[in-house]
Design a protein around this motif. Sequence first.
Motif, mmCIF file in Angstrom:
data_model
loop_
_atom_site.group_PDB
_atom_site.id
_atom_site.type_symbol
_atom_site.label_atom_id
_atom_site.label_comp_id
_atom_site.label_asym_id
_atom_site.label_seq_id
_atom_site.Cartn_x
_atom_site.Cartn_y
_atom_site.Cartn_z
ATOM 1 N N VAL A 157 -10.456 -21.261 23.244
ATOM 2 C CA VAL A 157 -9.169 -20.940 22.616
ATOM 3 C C VAL A 157 -9.025 -19.444 22.398
ATOM 4 O O VAL A 157 -7.937 -18.886 22.524
ATOM 5 N N SER A 158 -10.128 -18.776 22.118
ATOM 6 C CA SER A 158 -10.076 -17.343 21.833
ATOM 7 C C SER A 158 -9.948 -16.487 23.082
ATOM 8 O O SER A 158 -9.743 -15.288 22.990
ATOM 9 N N SER A 159 -10.053 -17.095 24.281
ATOM 10 C CA SER A 159 -10.050 -16.299 25.504
ATOM 11 C C SER A 159 -9.248 -16.973 26.611
ATOM 12 O O SER A 159 -9.814 -17.559 27.541
ATOM 13 N N PRO A 160 -7.910 -16.872 26.562
ATOM 14 C CA PRO A 160 -7.089 -17.460 27.623
ATOM 15 C C PRO A 160 -7.227 -16.679 28.926
ATOM 16 O O PRO A 160 -7.658 -15.530 28.933
ATOM 17 N N SER A 161 -6.849 -17.303 30.015
ATOM 18 C CA SER A 161 -6.903 -16.635 31.316
ATOM 19 C C SER A 161 -5.739 -15.679 31.513
ATOM 20 O O SER A 161 -5.799 -14.794 32.355
ATOM 21 N N GLY A 162 -4.672 -15.866 30.762
ATOM 22 C CA GLY A 162 -3.515 -14.991 30.904
ATOM 23 C C GLY A 162 -2.407 -15.391 29.965
ATOM 24 O O GLY A 162 -2.603 -16.184 29.042
ATOM 25 N N GLU A 163 -1.225 -14.820 30.208
ATOM 26 C CA GLU A 163 -0.063 -15.172 29.397
ATOM 27 C C GLU A 163 1.206 -14.995 30.211
ATOM 28 O O GLU A 163 1.253 -14.206 31.164
ATOM 29 N N VAL A 164 2.223 -15.749 29.830
ATOM 30 C CA VAL A 164 3.555 -15.633 30.429
ATOM 31 C C VAL A 164 4.509 -15.246 29.308
ATOM 32 O O VAL A 164 4.574 -15.928 28.281
ATOM 33 N N VAL A 165 5.227 -14.147 29.503
ATOM 34 C CA VAL A 165 6.182 -13.670 28.512
ATOM 35 C C VAL A 165 7.586 -13.836 29.093
ATOM 36 O O VAL A 165 7.894 -13.265 30.145
ATOM 37 N N SER A 166 8.407 -14.632 28.417
ATOM 38 C CA SER A 166 9.779 -14.885 28.867
ATOM 39 C C SER A 166 10.760 -14.315 27.861
ATOM 40 O O SER A 166 10.595 -14.489 26.654
ATOM 41 N N THR A 167 11.786 -13.641 28.372
ATOM 42 C CA THR A 167 12.802 -13.019 27.530
ATOM 43 C C THR A 167 14.121 -13.743 27.737
ATOM 44 O O THR A 167 14.558 -13.939 28.872
ATOM 45 N N TYR A 168 14.736 -14.153 26.620
ATOM 46 C CA TYR A 168 15.975 -14.923 26.667
ATOM 47 C C TYR A 168 17.105 -14.150 26.010
ATOM 48 O O TYR A 168 16.893 -13.418 25.040
ATOM 49 N N LEU A 169 18.317 -14.353 26.529
ATOM 50 C CA LEU A 169 19.518 -13.726 25.991
ATOM 51 C C LEU A 169 20.527 -14.820 25.686
ATOM 52 O O LEU A 169 20.677 -15.787 26.442
ATOM 53 N N TRP A 170 21.224 -14.675 24.554
ATOM 54 C CA TRP A 170 22.240 -15.651 24.142
ATOM 55 C C TRP A 170 23.523 -15.402 24.928
ATOM 56 O O TRP A 170 24.107 -14.327 24.863
#
Length: 199
Positions: A157-170
């Motif tokens: 849990v303390s060491s993920p392989s990566g991350e995905v960051v998504s940006t949303y607009l209204w």
Amino acid sequence: MITAAAVLAALALFVSACGTGGTGARDEGPARSDSVAGAAASPSPVPSKTLDRVDAVRLVKDDPRVSAEVKRELKPCVADEYPVDVSYGDLTGGSTDDVVVNVLTCGDAVGIGSYVYREDDGSYQNVFQVEEPPAYAEIDRGYLVVTKQVYEKGDPVSSPSGEVVSTYLWRSDRFTKKYSTRTEYSHAVGGDPTPVPDS
């Protein structure tokens, strides 16, 4: 004898310099009235659009769109302290700040649900949610930013392989994804320390 005379002369010079009859800061004269007026004319802070602090726990528990699993996990960690992070800000252009609620696990603070509530006629409506852990939602300059950790088989849990960051607009009464970036972390960094070679 010469050294003693030099010390006495330096001491006399020092005492005479300190005793010139100065009045400290008052020698500069009175404060200018225009600087005082300028300070008084500075703009006052803009009042927040937030009506009141919301009860985020009650908001999530009363929301029919929130899964039974998240509601079951939403319990106090210590005494009456619930694992929720709450942010207020303008995401949807409403008359009142929107509310972003992240529900976390008690042990390792993993995000199990993220929700955005918009005020409508005195009550808050769920206008966005993510219930695919681990995820975390934030407000960034009018955008909704959701970060999801990516785990491969065997990742702690303390060491993920990566991350995905998504940006949303209204837009048009709903959030639409504008950007998405994926970062893959190196597992070569932060492992066991390298032993010092023998010399």
